[in-house]
Design an enzyme around this catalytic site. Structure first.
Site, PDB file in Angstrom:
ATOM      1  N   ARG A  54       0.376  -0.894  -0.185  1.00  0.00           N
ATOM      2  CA  ARG A  54      -0.051  -0.509   0.090  1.00  0.00           C
ATOM      3  C   ARG A  54       0.525   1.223  -0.079  1.00  0.00           C
ATOM      4  O   ARG A  54       0.219   2.368  -1.092  1.00  0.00           O
ATOM      5  CB  ARG A  54      -1.104   0.229   1.190  1.00  0.00           C
ATOM      6  CG  ARG A  54      -2.526  -0.662   1.286  1.00  0.00           C
ATOM      7  CD  ARG A  54      -2.865  -1.567   2.651  1.00  0.00           C
ATOM      8  NE  ARG A  54      -1.547  -1.967   2.557  1.00  0.00           N
ATOM      9  CZ  ARG A  54      -1.992  -3.165   2.076  1.00  0.00           C
ATOM     10  NH1 ARG A  54      -2.584  -3.637   1.163  1.00  0.00           N
ATOM     11  NH2 ARG A  54      -1.071  -4.386   2.925  1.00  0.00           N
ATOM     12  N   THR A  55       1.948   1.510   0.960  1.00  0.00           N
ATOM     13  CA  THR A  55       2.375   2.495   1.280  1.00  0.00           C
ATOM     14  C   THR A  55       3.161   3.540   0.034  1.00  0.00           C
ATOM     15  O   THR A  55       3.492   3.947  -0.982  1.00  0.00           O
ATOM     16  CB  THR A  55       3.436   2.601   2.531  1.00  0.00           C
ATOM     17  OG1 THR A  55       2.960   2.459   2.934  1.00  0.00           O
ATOM     18  CG2 THR A  55       4.092   3.713   2.979  1.00  0.00           C
ATOM     19  N   LYS A  83      26.395  -3.753  -2.353  1.00  0.00           N
ATOM     20  CA  LYS A  83      27.672  -3.149  -2.042  1.00  0.00           C
ATOM     21  C   LYS A  83      28.692  -2.827  -0.857  1.00  0.00           C
ATOM     22  O   LYS A  83      29.318  -2.520  -1.155  1.00  0.00           O
ATOM     23  CB  LYS A  83      27.817  -2.550  -3.866  1.00  0.00           C
ATOM     24  CG  LYS A  83      26.950  -2.994  -5.424  1.00  0.00           C
ATOM     25  CD  LYS A  83      27.508  -2.039  -5.779  1.00  0.00           C
ATOM     26  CE  LYS A  83      26.919  -2.358  -7.015  1.00  0.00           C
ATOM     27  NZ  LYS A  83      27.494  -1.877  -8.711  1.00  0.00           N
ATOM     28  N   ARG A 104      11.124   4.046   2.718  1.00  0.00           N
ATOM     29  CA  ARG A 104      10.925   3.322   4.361  1.00  0.00           C
ATOM     30  C   ARG A 104      12.012   2.485   4.716  1.00  0.00           C
ATOM     31  O   ARG A 104      13.115   2.151   3.956  1.00  0.00           O
ATOM     32  CB  ARG A 104       9.979   2.079   4.231  1.00  0.00           C
ATOM     33  CG  ARG A 104       9.904   0.686   5.207  1.00  0.00           C
ATOM     34  CD  ARG A 104       8.662  -0.124   4.866  1.00  0.00           C
ATOM     35  NE  ARG A 104       7.141   1.274   4.853  1.00  0.00           N
ATOM     36  CZ  ARG A 104       6.227   0.298   4.983  1.00  0.00           C
ATOM     37  NH1 ARG A 104       5.904  -1.175   4.573  1.00  0.00           N
ATOM     38  NH2 ARG A 104       4.957   0.962   4.870  1.00  0.00           N
ATOM     39  N   HIS A 132       5.667   6.408  11.274  1.00  0.00           N
ATOM     40  CA  HIS A 132       5.336   5.701  10.061  1.00  0.00           C
ATOM     41  C   HIS A 132       3.733   7.466   9.768  1.00  0.00           C
ATOM     42  O   HIS A 132       2.643   6.959   9.720  1.00  0.00           O
ATOM     43  CB  HIS A 132       3.991   5.389  10.027  1.00  0.00           C
ATOM     44  CG  HIS A 132       3.797   4.007   8.758  1.00  0.00           C
ATOM     45  ND1 HIS A 132       3.829   5.519   7.806  1.00  0.00           N
ATOM     46  CD2 HIS A 132       3.595   2.760   8.425  1.00  0.00           C
ATOM     47  CE1 HIS A 132       3.362   4.574   5.991  1.00  0.00           C
ATOM     48  NE2 HIS A 132       3.600   2.798   6.973  1.00  0.00           N
TER      49      HIS A 132
HETATM   50  C1  NCD Z   1       1.595  -0.851   8.586  1.00  0.00           C
HETATM   51  C2  NCD Z   1       3.215  -0.541   8.374  1.00  0.00           C
HETATM   52  O1  NCD Z   1       4.015  -0.721   7.294  1.00  0.00           O
HETATM   53  O2  NCD Z   1       3.891  -0.042   9.681  1.00  0.00           O
HETATM   54  N1  NCD Z   1       1.234  -0.690   6.667  1.00  0.00           N
HETATM   55  C3  NCD Z   1       1.236   0.151   6.476  1.00  0.00           C
HETATM   56  O3  NCD Z   1       2.184   1.213   5.973  1.00  0.00           O
HETATM   57  N2  NCD Z   1       0.296   0.233   5.919  1.00  0.00           N
HETATM   58  C4  NCD Z   1       1.435  -1.252   9.174  1.00  0.00           C
HETATM   59  C5  NCD Z   1       2.252  -3.082   9.086  1.00  0.00           C
HETATM   60  O4  NCD Z   1       2.309  -4.010   7.760  1.00  0.00           O
HETATM   61  O5  NCD Z   1       1.488  -3.954  10.049  1.00  0.00           O
END
Ligand code: NCD
Length: 320
Positions: A54-55, A83, A104, A132
């Site tokens: 999703r993100t 590397k 991320r 997040h």
């Molecule tokens: C979450 C995350 O990555 O922290 N997912 C997301 O970004 N929608 C929640 C999760 O991974 O459980």
């Protein structure tokens, strides 16, 4: 003015700035064509050193729907990290190519470090078990759209409150609005970190209770925020196996809830919400996914200073 800023954690945005983003997101939802070219010629990098569906895709969809383009990687194995390149060097390099970077990383603090060397805005798309913030903007936009407000709510946070970064960011953001109350539902091993209690809830005078059973709490809630047990952050498999089925929301438990409950989940879900709940009108987690894309459209266009949005006009014609 958000132009050129970094977003590392929810506290980087004032309440007014957050509200401005929600107003903009609502305007984008109402008139998407107005925004379909505002990022023409701009590039967003998505650097995902940890898995995501999703993100990452919602950042990419958001940028494309604004007329911009994206580049990046979804697997650090395909980058020079293998590397031995440092995060700092990767960021310095990518900030030569892109106008903003969504990243991320499994390490807490990685996005903050990146922001110290980047020439362009860094958007934290998750740093380990820490924060997040774009999920939180998504969550708040969803809550505002469904409940019509982000204050005076009783919010149940259920599941892995220890490692769940979405929980930490949401708790921090919702504590800034008046009269919100939290019910923390977790096993003892997965309780919310002390720093949230001592440095977020207590200084803000936020009321909270801790309970072990979802059945005990569900009837009091306006919002139930379910979370996945964060397997990847456990030190040993046995603990994960012991705790993974701690909470499962099913139709039977939904019968104990109020008619106006809203069930949210940042997703991905494993088994903590039975699929039979999906058709319940109180289940809002797929609507939440859609709001996530609009929230990111509002954020990207604001950080790049191209939204053209001047704020909601009040009845008197003044800016809000
Ligand atoms: C979450 C995350 O990555 O922290 N997912 C997301 O970004 N929608 C929640 C999760 O991974 O459980």
């Amino acid at each position: 003015m958000l132009k050129g800023r970094h977003l590392i954690e929810p506290g980087n945005l004032s309440i007014e700035e957050l509200e401005g983003l929600f107003d903009l997101a609502e305007d984008i939802i109402a008139s998407p064509a107005k925004y379909s070219e505002v990022c023409r010629g701009k590039v967003l990098a998505t650097l995902f050193f940890e898995p995501s569906t999703r993100t990452r895709l919602s950042f990419e969809a958001a940028m494309q729907r604004l007329g911009g383009s994206t580049l990046g990687f979804a697997d650090p194995g395909a980058s020079s990290t293998t590397k031995g390149e440092s995060l700092v060097d990767t960021i310095r390099t990518v900030s030569c190519y892109a106008d903003a970077i969504a990243m991320r990383n499994p390490k807490e603090g990685a996005a903050l470090l990146a922001s110290q060397v980047s020439e362009v805005p860094i958007i934290n798309a998750g740093d380990g078990g820490h924060h997040h913030p774009t999920q939180t903007i998504t969550d708040l936009l969803t809550i505002r759209a469904i409940k019509g407000k982000t204050q005076g709510l009783t919010i149940g946070l259920c599941g892995d409150l220890k490692f769940g970064r979405t929980v930490h960011s949401l708790a921090k953001a919702m504590s800034r609005y008046p009269r919100n109350r939290f019910v923390l539902i977790s096993p003892p091993e997965l309780e919310i970190p002390d720093y949230i209690v001592n440095r977020v809830f207590k200084p803000a005078g936020v009321q909270f209770t801790q309970v072990r059973r979802l059945e005990e709490a569900i009837g009091d809630l306006d919002i139930l925020y379910m979370t996945r047990v964060q397997k990847e952050r456990f030190f040993n498999e046995q603990d994960y196996v012991r705790l993974k089925d701690s909470y499962i929301l099913d139709a039977e438990k939904m019968r104990l809830a109020r008619a106006d409950l809203t069930v949210l989940h940042p997703l991905p879900r494993v088994n903590e919400i039975a699929t039979e709940v999906d058709s319940d009108p109180r289940a809002a987690y797929f609507r939440q996914v859609k709001y996530g894309m609009y929230a990111r459209m509002a954020l990207i266009s604001s950080l790049l200073g191209v939204s053209g949005w001047e704020g909601k006009k009040s009845a008197g014609g003044k800016k809000k």
